[in-house]
Write a protein that holds these residues in place. Structure first.
Motif: not given
Length: 332
Positions: A171-178
């Protein structure tokens, strides 16, 4: 084994009856005892040395526990019973269930992890911790923004054996992208409980008084638009059939009401036939109003020419044309 001289000692517990502070002290004490490889018989005496005097130290003297009692079986349960509120675990579960992202995802995840850590620290055994992790995973997915929910659920379908920490990491990786933004949801009606003093939890309470964020524009419901368009076509078909039989409205569009005008403006529909997909100037059903006026004007001119042509034919037929120089008795 790490040398005790190189370890950071745990803080001295000052006797605050707050669940987060008490559990944080127990966690730091357990880590210190494990890294220092303290024997089982010496764990409780080490813990007693980090109790502030006179508060917590006096509590231990009056608890009836021996100085060499078992740290895990005797000291820890008695310490939790004394310094952790009785409704602490239930309040943490309710907070996890109703937690919402009000600022950014990083702050939301920090508060979620703190509540989860409190529940895991309060758990009595490994079975209870596994149950808490399953509950926390469901609560985390339900409370994430909708787009992140779909990403996490799709990731879990492909990797069903992920641990909860791996779910957090994804979820943290997706937040860094989106860069997910908070969603405006209905406020929870559940009652609050005095369980929070940590910085992340305090930030959560302070953010709850901030004004609600503006929700993003909703996507158009194309199915509803098509269904509404079909209904309008059926209504127009019935009106056109009635107009062809009764010559209603002379083939012109139905009257434009304010509500219909507003609907056409919002949907970009034709002002004449009320259908979506074209404008009034190229309406396939009624045509342009200017073209209709021109057609009516041309029809009137043709009718006048036909009337004059009819009278001329009549005059030629009876032999009373102006060129003949003769006139009938009625024209003389």
């Amino acid at each position: 084994m790490v040398s005790p001289a190189r370890l950071n000692p745990p803080p001295v517990f000052n006797g605050a009856r707050d669940g987060f502070t008490a559990l944080a002290w127990l966690l730091s004490m357990n880590r210190y005892l494990a890294l220092a490889d303290v024997s089982k018989e010496d764990k409780t005496p080490h813990a007693i040395s980090y109790l502030a005097n006179p508060g917590p130290a006096r509590w231990f003297d009056g608890s009836g526990l021996a100085d060499n009692c078992d740290f895990d079986i005797d000291f820890t349960p008695a310490f939790k019973k004394e310094y952790i509120p009785h409704n602490f675990a239930g309040a943490c579960r309710r907070k996890l269930t109703n937690l919402r992202m009000t600022t950014d995802f990083s702050s939301f995840l920090a508060v979620f992890r703190e509540l989860l850590g409190a529940l895991l620290g309060h758990a009595s055994d490994d079975s209870a911790k596994a149950t808490i992790r399953d509950f926390a995973q469901t609560a985390f997915i339900d409370n994430c923004p909708l787009s992140l929910q779909q990403m996490v659920e799709g990731h879990l379908v492909q990797h069903s054996d992920l641990a909860l920490t791996d779910v957090f990491r994804f979820a943290e990786e997706m937040d860094r992208i989106y860069h997910f933004q908070p969603e405006h949801r209905a406020k929870s009606t559940s009652s609050s409980f005095p369980i929070t003093t940590g910085p992340a939890i305090s930030a959560l309470h302070s953010s709850s008084s901030s004004p609600p964020t503006t929700s993003s524009p909703m996507e158009p419901d194309h199915f509803a638009m098509e269904f509404n368009n079909i209904n309008r076509r059926l209504d127009q078909l019935g009106k056109s059939l009635g107009r062809s039989n009764n010559n209603d409205n002379n083939g012109n569009p139905p009257p434009m009401t304010p509500d219909v005008h507003d609907w056409c403006v919002r949907k970009g529909a034709c002002f004449r036939c009320r259908e979506i997909g074209h404008q009034a100037h190229n309406c396939p059903k009624y045509g342009n109003s200017n073209n209709n006026n021109n057609n009516r004007r041309n029809n009137n001119n043709n009718n006048n020419n036909n009337n004059r042509r009819g009278r001329w034919v009549y005059q030629v037929a009876v032999g009373d044309s102006p060129e003949s120089g003769k006139a009938s008795d009625g024209q003389a």
